[in-house]
Design an enzyme around this catalytic site. Structure first.
Site, PDB file in Angstrom:
ATOM      1  N   TYR A   1     -24.368 -16.328  30.602  1.00 10.18           N
ATOM      2  CA  TYR A   1     -25.339 -15.549  30.503  1.00 10.18           C
ATOM      3  C   TYR A   1     -25.277 -14.766  28.900  1.00 10.18           C
ATOM      4  CZ  TYR A   1     -27.848 -10.666  30.126  1.00 10.18           C
ATOM      5  OH  TYR A   1     -29.085  -9.728  30.462  1.00 10.18           O
TER       6      TYR A   1
ATOM      7  N   ASP B   1     -22.132 -18.041  21.415  1.00 11.41           N
ATOM      8  CA  ASP B   1     -22.527 -16.517  21.490  1.00 11.41           C
ATOM      9  C   ASP B   1     -20.815 -15.303  21.952  1.00 11.41           C
ATOM     10  OD1 ASP B   1     -24.631 -15.034  24.656  1.00 11.41           O
ATOM     11  OD2 ASP B   1     -23.408 -14.128  22.844  1.00 11.41           O
TER      12      ASP B   1
ATOM     13  N   LYS C   1     -22.222  -5.417  21.061  1.00 14.73           N
ATOM     14  CA  LYS C   1     -20.811  -4.413  21.422  1.00 14.73           C
ATOM     15  C   LYS C   1     -19.696  -4.126  20.774  1.00 14.73           C
ATOM     16  CE  LYS C   1     -21.758  -7.796  26.053  1.00 14.73           C
ATOM     17  NZ  LYS C   1     -22.176  -6.541  27.032  1.00 14.73           N
TER      18      LYS C   1
HETATM   19  P1  KE4 Z   1     -27.049  -6.796  25.521  1.00 12.92           P
HETATM   20  O1  KE4 Z   1     -28.425  -7.610  25.389  1.00 12.92           O
HETATM   21  O2  KE4 Z   1     -27.215  -6.474  26.874  1.00 12.92           O
HETATM   22  O3  KE4 Z   1     -26.809  -6.277  24.330  1.00 12.92           O
HETATM   23  O4  KE4 Z   1     -26.910  -8.223  25.016  1.00 12.92           O
HETATM   24  C1  KE4 Z   1     -26.892  -9.311  25.637  1.00 12.92           C
HETATM   25  C2  KE4 Z   1     -25.689 -10.268  26.001  1.00 12.92           C
HETATM   26  C3  KE4 Z   1     -25.638 -11.551  25.311  1.00 12.92           C
HETATM   27  N1  KE4 Z   1     -24.242 -12.235  25.099  1.00 12.92           N
HETATM   28  C4  KE4 Z   1     -23.521 -12.254  26.319  1.00 12.92           C
HETATM   29  C5  KE4 Z   1     -22.070 -13.003  25.878  1.00 12.92           C
HETATM   30  C6  KE4 Z   1     -23.348 -10.665  27.034  1.00 12.92           C
HETATM   31  O5  KE4 Z   1     -21.972 -10.629  27.707  1.00 12.92           O
HETATM   32  C7  KE4 Z   1     -24.411  -9.899  26.621  1.00 12.92           C
HETATM   33  C8  KE4 Z   1     -24.353  -9.019  27.490  1.00 12.92           C
HETATM   34  N2  KE4 Z   1     -23.735  -8.629  28.436  1.00 12.92           N
HETATM   35  C9  KE4 Z   1     -24.157  -8.303  29.439  1.00 12.92           C
HETATM   36  C10 KE4 Z   1     -22.527  -7.625  30.684  1.00 12.92           C
HETATM   37  N3  KE4 Z   1     -22.365  -8.682  31.355  1.00 12.92           N
HETATM   38  C11 KE4 Z   1     -24.232  -6.565  29.484  1.00 12.92           C
HETATM   39  C12 KE4 Z   1     -24.261  -6.081  30.882  1.00 12.92           C
HETATM   40  C13 KE4 Z   1     -25.823  -5.429  31.169  1.00 12.92           C
HETATM   41  O6  KE4 Z   1     -26.847  -6.246  31.392  1.00 12.92           O
HETATM   42  O7  KE4 Z   1     -25.929  -4.101  31.349  1.00 12.92           O
END
Ligand code: KE4
Length: 428
Positions: free
Chosen positions: A143, A238, A266
């Site tokens: 993701y 990523d 994060k």
């Molecule tokens: P954000 O747009 O949520 O800040 O980041 C996206 C993203 C991009 N790349 C990786 C490897 C990530 O894990 C994420 C976001 N992770 C999820 C948790 N599995 C965020 C939690 C959510 O969607 O509320």
């Protein structure tokens, strides 16, 4: 008690789709009503009913130094008193750029944005602008945020809700996204042999945390690196989740592999909205206004958000931080493995730095297919037994868990006590 979790969530559902501002929070796969969190401190959070939980979600990774850390809160308060945002250069942005480029050698130049999604979306556009190509490779179960081109067989919430590819994304967009199997070097090589001249970028979680935790094999990443170099494709690591989570140099530091571009998020925001993308100078030069690839953001590099990130990064840079965090995290997993064995449960687990994966299957998964063989129903029951005992783990069998520097022996012992009861109830 002023209001119950149930009442609060019913209120939320009146006006917010599914009562949440991000799907994974809705308890869709585990069932039940998510507690509404009122506050946190260190390794703990409390809901609106006053119930306390030991927190292994940590806002999905950012809270690596624990909730409401004094130095982080004080940094945010001091910054806020000087004004919240200016839409003009600030010293905090220079400090963050100096810190990130100093800590991550592959990042020669960096741009800060407001989320991981913005970081990966911008990195993909940059790779396409730099190469003049449009195809991208991602891997099933990974993701990378919710930008259109990346919502194809995605992990995290998309996987949790069983819709890994989103509605509303035009086929013309996803036609350029090739989805391969994680840790399958042969498939990757065959794809490059066939389409190498069309591929702008490969984007990968070098340690996947969105199909639960699945480690890439060194051979897989080495092959990826060599193929991108040979075919002139941009290799994007990523590290939104793994950056400053698995170690001070992220997963690229553990593997000793240099990507062309890295995305971050994060931890670098410490709980405030911050993302970043950076890498080779010749690639980053293509970003507007220097180059033709446009990217922008009203609150990009926001000084109050960066104050939280800078304070957090300074804390994680202290000598011994990751050694201690890694030791606590592996002690957690080892303890749970021992308790599961005593309860004759098919259960496995692993940790990397401050993140961990727990699986209701014998043996740690090496692929998306193996993750899918885990007993999600048993996980869901385990999740609720632990939550009822005041232990909050991620509400999905397809998410990693996170430990903070505030977790200590007291938290571990309480967690093990809850796990003993939870595993014994699973036998019933
Ligand atoms: P954000 O747009 O949520 O800040 O980041 C996206 C993203 C991009 N790349 C990786 C490897 C990530 O894990 C994420 C976001 N992770 C999820 C948790 N599995 C965020 C939690 C959510 O969607 O509320």
């Amino acid at each position: 008690m002023s209001i119950s979790n149930q009442q609060m969530f019913e209120r939320a559902c009146q006006l917010i789709p599914a009562g949440v501002n991000s799907p994974v929070r809705a308890f869709g796969s585990v069932g039940g009503t998510p507690p509404t969190i009122a506050r946190g401190a260190g390794a703990r959070i409390w809901d609106v009913e006053g119930t306390e939980y030991i927190d292994y979600v940590g806002s999905w990774g950012p809270l690596i130094v624990g909730h409401a850390h004094l130095q982080v809160v004080q940094a945010v308060q001091a910054a806020a008193k000087l004004g919240l945002s200016f839409g003009a250069p600030t010293e905090a942005e220079v400090e963050m750029a100096e810190l990130l480029t100093g800590l991550v050698p592959s990042v020669e130049k960096v741009r800060v944005v407001s989320s991981g999604t913005e970081a990966t979306m911008s990195a993909i556009r940059l790779a396409r602008g730099f190469t003049g190509r449009y195809k991208i490779i991602k891997f099933e179960g990974c993701y990378h945020g919710h930008a259109d081109a990346l919502l194809v067989k995605a992990g995290s919430g998309a996987l949790t809700f069983g819709r890994p590819s989103s509605a509303g994304v035009p086929p013309e967009v996803t036609a350029h996204t090739l989805v391969l199997d994680y840790n399958d070097s042969e498939m990757l090589e065959a794809t490059f042999n066939e389409k190498g001249s069309e591929i702008a970028a490969v984007i990968v979680e070098p340690i996947a945390g969105n199909m639960n935790l699945v480690k890439a094999t060194p051979e897989f990443l080495q092959t990826m690196r060599a193929l991108c170099t040979h075919h002139g494709a941009v290799l994007i690591f990523d590290e939104v989740m793994t950056g400053f989570r698995v170690g001070l140099q992220g997963a690229q530091g553990l593997f000793g592999i240099t990507p062309d571009v890295t995305t971050l998020g994060k931890v670098i925001g410490g709980g405030m909205p911050v993302g970043a993308f950076g890498g080779r100078s010749d690639i980053m030069q293509k970003i507007a206004p220097l180059g033709p690839v446009y990217q922008a953001g009203t609150l990009s590099g926001n000084p109050v958000a960066l104050a939280a990130g800078l304070a957090t990064l300074k804390l994680v840079s202290e000598p011994g931080f990751f050694e201690s965090l890694s030791a606590t995290t592996s002690q957690l997993v080892d303890g749970l493995l021992r308790i599961a064995r005593e309860a004759n449960q098919d259960f496995s687990g692993q940790s990397v730095g401050g993140m961990f994966g727990l699986y209701f299957r014998a043996g740690v998964p090496q692929s998306f297919a193996q993750v899918m063989q885990a007993d999600a129903d048993k996980f869901n029951r385990f999740f609720h037994h632990m939550l009822d005992a005041g232990i909050a783990i991620a509400p999905s069998a397809f998410e990693a868990g996170f430990v903070s520097a505030a977790h200590g022996q007291g938290e571990l012992e309480r967690t093990f006590d809850a796990a003993r009861k939870a595993f014994s109830r699973l036998q019933g």
